[in-house]
Design an enzyme around this catalytic site. Sequence first.
Site, PDB file in Angstrom:
ATOM      1  N   LEU A  98       0.814  -1.221   0.000  1.00 13.22           N
ATOM      2  CA  LEU A  98       0.000   0.000   0.000  1.00 13.22           C
ATOM      3  C   LEU A  98       0.846   1.268   0.000  1.00 13.22           C
ATOM      4  CD1 LEU A  98      -2.573  -1.246   2.656  1.00 13.22           C
ATOM      5  CD2 LEU A  98      -2.811  -1.280   0.157  1.00 13.22           C
ATOM      6  N   HIS A  99       0.414   2.249  -0.759  1.00 13.44           N
ATOM      7  CA  HIS A  99       1.043   3.571  -0.768  1.00 13.44           C
ATOM      8  C   HIS A  99      -0.020   4.598  -0.385  1.00 13.44           C
ATOM      9  CE1 HIS A  99      -0.990   3.981  -4.594  1.00 13.44           C
ATOM     10  NE2 HIS A  99      -0.330   2.939  -5.084  1.00 13.44           N
ATOM     11  N   HIS A 151      -3.516   4.494  -1.940  1.00 11.72           N
ATOM     12  CA  HIS A 151      -4.457   3.544  -1.326  1.00 11.72           C
ATOM     13  C   HIS A 151      -5.018   4.104  -0.013  1.00 11.72           C
ATOM     14  CE1 HIS A 151      -1.813   0.419  -3.433  1.00 11.72           C
ATOM     15  NE2 HIS A 151      -3.006   0.168  -3.921  1.00 11.72           N
ATOM     16  N   ASP A 162      -5.818   4.511 -12.314  1.00 12.34           N
ATOM     17  CA  ASP A 162      -6.187   3.421 -13.228  1.00 12.34           C
ATOM     18  C   ASP A 162      -7.513   3.812 -13.882  1.00 12.34           C
ATOM     19  OD1 ASP A 162      -3.980   1.582 -12.612  1.00 12.34           O
ATOM     20  OD2 ASP A 162      -4.868   1.578 -10.629  1.00 12.34           O
ATOM     21  N   GLN A 204      -9.535   1.137 -15.680  1.00 15.67           N
ATOM     22  CA  GLN A 204     -10.113   0.196 -14.704  1.00 15.67           C
ATOM     23  C   GLN A 204     -11.368   0.797 -14.062  1.00 15.67           C
ATOM     24  OE1 GLN A 204      -7.914  -2.311 -11.741  1.00 15.67           O
ATOM     25  NE2 GLN A 204      -8.390  -0.655 -10.336  1.00 15.67           N
ATOM     26  N   SER A 237       2.256   4.196  -7.407  1.00 18.20           N
ATOM     27  CA  SER A 237       1.911   2.854  -7.858  1.00 18.20           C
ATOM     28  C   SER A 237       2.803   1.871  -7.132  1.00 18.20           C
ATOM     29  CB  SER A 237       2.160   2.746  -9.370  1.00 18.20           C
ATOM     30  OG  SER A 237       2.203   1.383  -9.762  1.00 18.20           O
ATOM     31  N   ARG A 294       3.998  -0.710  -8.279  1.00 20.07           N
ATOM     32  CA  ARG A 294       5.032  -1.162  -9.210  1.00 20.07           C
ATOM     33  C   ARG A 294       6.154  -0.130  -9.401  1.00 20.07           C
ATOM     34  NH1 ARG A 294       0.495  -3.840 -12.153  1.00 20.07           N
ATOM     35  NH2 ARG A 294       0.919  -6.076 -12.210  1.00 20.07           N
TER      36      ARG A 294
HETATM   37  O1  PAF Z   1      -6.403  -1.739  -8.666  1.00 22.59           O
HETATM   38  C1  PAF Z   1      -6.098  -2.824  -8.126  1.00 22.59           C
HETATM   39  O2  PAF Z   1      -5.294  -2.876  -7.184  1.00 22.59           O
HETATM   40  C2  PAF Z   1      -6.712  -4.109  -8.623  1.00 22.59           C
HETATM   41  O3  PAF Z   1      -6.833  -4.107 -10.002  1.00 22.59           O
HETATM   42  C3  PAF Z   1      -8.054  -4.461  -7.945  1.00 22.59           C
HETATM   43  C4  PAF Z   1      -9.128  -3.421  -8.266  1.00 22.59           C
HETATM   44  C5  PAF Z   1      -7.868  -4.550  -6.456  1.00 22.59           C
HETATM   45  C6  PAF Z   1      -8.562  -5.811  -8.459  1.00 22.59           C
HETATM   46  O4  PAF Z   1      -7.652  -6.835  -8.194  1.00 22.59           O
END
Ligand code: PAF
Length: 284
Positions: A33-34, A37, A150, A153, A185, A187
């Site tokens: 987590l950053h 989040h 994202d 997403q 992120s 990553r």
């Molecule tokens: O954004 C994310 O971390 C992931 O894509 C999620 C929404 C938790 C689904 O695995």
Amino acid sequence: METIARVAALRERVREARRQGQRVGFVPTMGFLHDGHLSLMRAARAANDLVIASIFVNPTQFAPHEDLDQYPRDAEGDALKCAENGVQVLFTPTPEEMYPSPTATWVSVDALTRHLCAQTRPTHFRGVATVVTKLFNMVQPDAAYFGEKDYQQLAVIRRMVLDLNMPVEVVGCPTGREPDGVAMSSRNAYLTSEAREQAPSLYRSLQAARAAFAAGERDAGTLRMQARQTIGAQSALEVDYVDVVDPDSLVSFEQRVGERAVMAVAAFAGRARLIDNLRLDPGQ
Ligand code: PAF
């Protein structure tokens, strides 16, 4: 904070909250987590009685050649951060709990997943939509919180909730940024020092596009070319895509950009792939 690993126990905990008339907010994550989040958790805390977060590195959203096995993890540190940021229940299912058998049922949001990140990650969004559907069925939240970083997403999840009549309010929260503008992120941990130094070029290119848009530039090709040049000038980065799209349908503007638009960029940086986006229209 309670930590729950089993679906049955989670359901029982949610039932109890419902009996007490509590509103449930949910923050799904893959951990490591950053601050981005944590801002979702704080937003959930401010608007709900019970905040549930999940940490699950979802195998179905990784292609076989991607980084599932190396995905960064920090279970202890994450639990602490959740507890400090208003999470009352942390759901940490194992892969076996989440997928007792290989899934035969997929949720695909076709119209929104043919371009942008889907071009390099063609199976990614059906994995996301499927696991988020499963998580929504397990948690049954009133509201769920996702980062705008994202963007695709978020659009996919909003559309899925609309199309499938899921009784969940989807809340998009602003992208968390480092002081130099780099979008947070998990990553980013993969970046070499050279790539990290050059990473602010993505946000810089977006800010320049926003300034050009504000000054009246509406030619999609010009906006794309300028951003491509800014990012492409960085030796440690390789442009994946630069696009200007409608904020809801994600359809690309081929020539003239509409009055509401999102610019989205992605670049490869060694093992990492950086993505970022910005609304170009004013007031956002
Ligand atoms: O954004 C994310 O971390 C992931 O894509 C999620 C929404 C938790 C689904 O695995």
